[in-house]
Design a protein around this motif. Structure first.
Motif, PDB file in Angstrom:
ATOM      1  N   LYS A  88       0.855  -1.186   0.000  1.00 37.17           N
ATOM      2  CA  LYS A  88       0.000   0.000   0.000  1.00 37.17           C
ATOM      3  C   LYS A  88       0.885   1.226   0.000  1.00 37.17           C
ATOM      4  N   PHE A  93      -1.263   1.522  -4.810  1.00 38.11           N
ATOM      5  CA  PHE A  93      -0.612   0.242  -4.571  1.00 38.11           C
ATOM      6  C   PHE A  93       0.572   0.045  -5.511  1.00 38.11           C
ATOM      7  N   LEU A 243      -1.686  -7.648   2.386  1.00 34.81           N
ATOM      8  CA  LEU A 243      -2.214  -6.279   2.424  1.00 34.81           C
ATOM      9  C   LEU A 243      -3.170  -6.060   3.599  1.00 34.81           C
TER      10      LEU A 243
END
Length: 302
Positions: A88, A93, A243
């Motif tokens: 991130k 991203f 993530l």
């Protein structure tokens, strides 16, 4: 050759769901990169069914045709490779590939499927997707009324036997070890003519993926034309978890009605999100996810 590093959307996984999302986004004029390794989970399956207009088609033919159609949308590009990390960033991203290339995007869609953890039964892997089946809606019609076995136990075995009895009454339940069925469940199955085998399975006698006999460890043989099994699975791609995406008790990525994960900007669709593993469902959720992602981009920019 990828001519840019930044995209509005990166789709990880370029099978049915990923390609459907790419088409939605390509038709929305979005800059999209599809990263795919070319190894779909159904690559061994000879025919796909229960997908209207493509019933009985080879899975590889469906995906090849889909890719050709998506490729007509010039804002969509393809990268043949494996995504190995996802980070991130302040603006979205960064996805890094096995080759060392990195790409950035505002949104990410994971259409990465799941990896089946096949049991160590000789012949199982060779038959998986051919005569050892996971879904009667996808393949049950082709083996209707045939001698069929189910490999399962306990509550799942009981429910699975009830389901498959819709397609064939010539049915046997292999618990692959001591039965954990309740007495009442056993009585009901016996009443409906379902034979129960508790002996552990040694191997499958098969030819080119087509099952002939189940061979138990006591050397007993049971002839069958098809087997249903639901082996455990895991997420094919670890990046959503990296993530911070939540995974539910079934091992699937948690998404809401909009195909959104709990991580802002991260979406998921297809087999990695649902127990209903079929081409039709993968296409549906991918197409919808693409539309939702486009709307979110519009709302952010307007």
């Amino acid at each position: 050759m990828i001519e840019q590093e930044h995209f509005e959307v990166i789709i990880v996984g370029g099978s049915y769901s990923g390609l459907s999302a790419a088409m939605s986004l390509g038709r929305s004029l979005r800059q999209v990169l599809v990263i795919d390794s070319g190894l779909p989970c159904n690559r061994q399956t000879p025919h796909s069914h229960n997908f209207i207009t493509h019933d009985g088609e080879k899975p590889a033919v469906i995906s090849a045709k889909a890719k050709l159609q998506v490729d007509l949308y010039k804002t969509v590009q393809f990268y043949n490779g494996v995504a190995i990390s996802a980070i991130k960033t302040e603006n979205g991203f960064e996805i890094k590939t096995e080759s060392g290339l990195s790409f950035t995007s505002r949104k990410v869609l994971f259409a990465t499927g799941v990896k089946d953890l096949l049991p160590e039964i000789k012949g199982f892997a060779e038959c998986w997707g051919i005569s050892v089946l996971h879904c009667p809606y996808c393949h049950g019609y082709e083996v209707k009324e045939e001698r069929t076995a189910i490999i399962a136990n306990g509550e799942m075995g009981f429910d699975f036997a009830k389901l498959i009895s819709n397609w064939t009454k010539d049915l046997r339940l292999c618990t692959n070890g001591k039965s954990t069925l309740t007495l009442e469940q056993t009585k009901i199955l016996n009443k409906h003519g379902v034979q129960i085998f508790e002996e552990e399975i040694d191997s499958f006698e098969q030819k080119e993926g087509y099952i002939k006999n189940i061979i138990f460890k006591n050397q007993e043989k049971v002839a069958v034309k098809a087997i249903y099994a639901r082996p455990p699975f895991e997420q094919h791609c670890p990046l959503p978890k990296d993530l911070g995406c939540d995974i539910n008790e079934q091992g699937l990525l948690k998404v809401d009605a909009m195909q959104k994960t709990n991580v802002a900007g991260v979406f998921a669709s297809g087999d990695c999100t649902t127990q209903m593993r079929s081409v039709a469902i993968a296409v549906s959720t991918g197409s919808f996810a693409g539309a939702v992602i486009n709307k979110e981009l519009i709302d952010e920019d307007f």
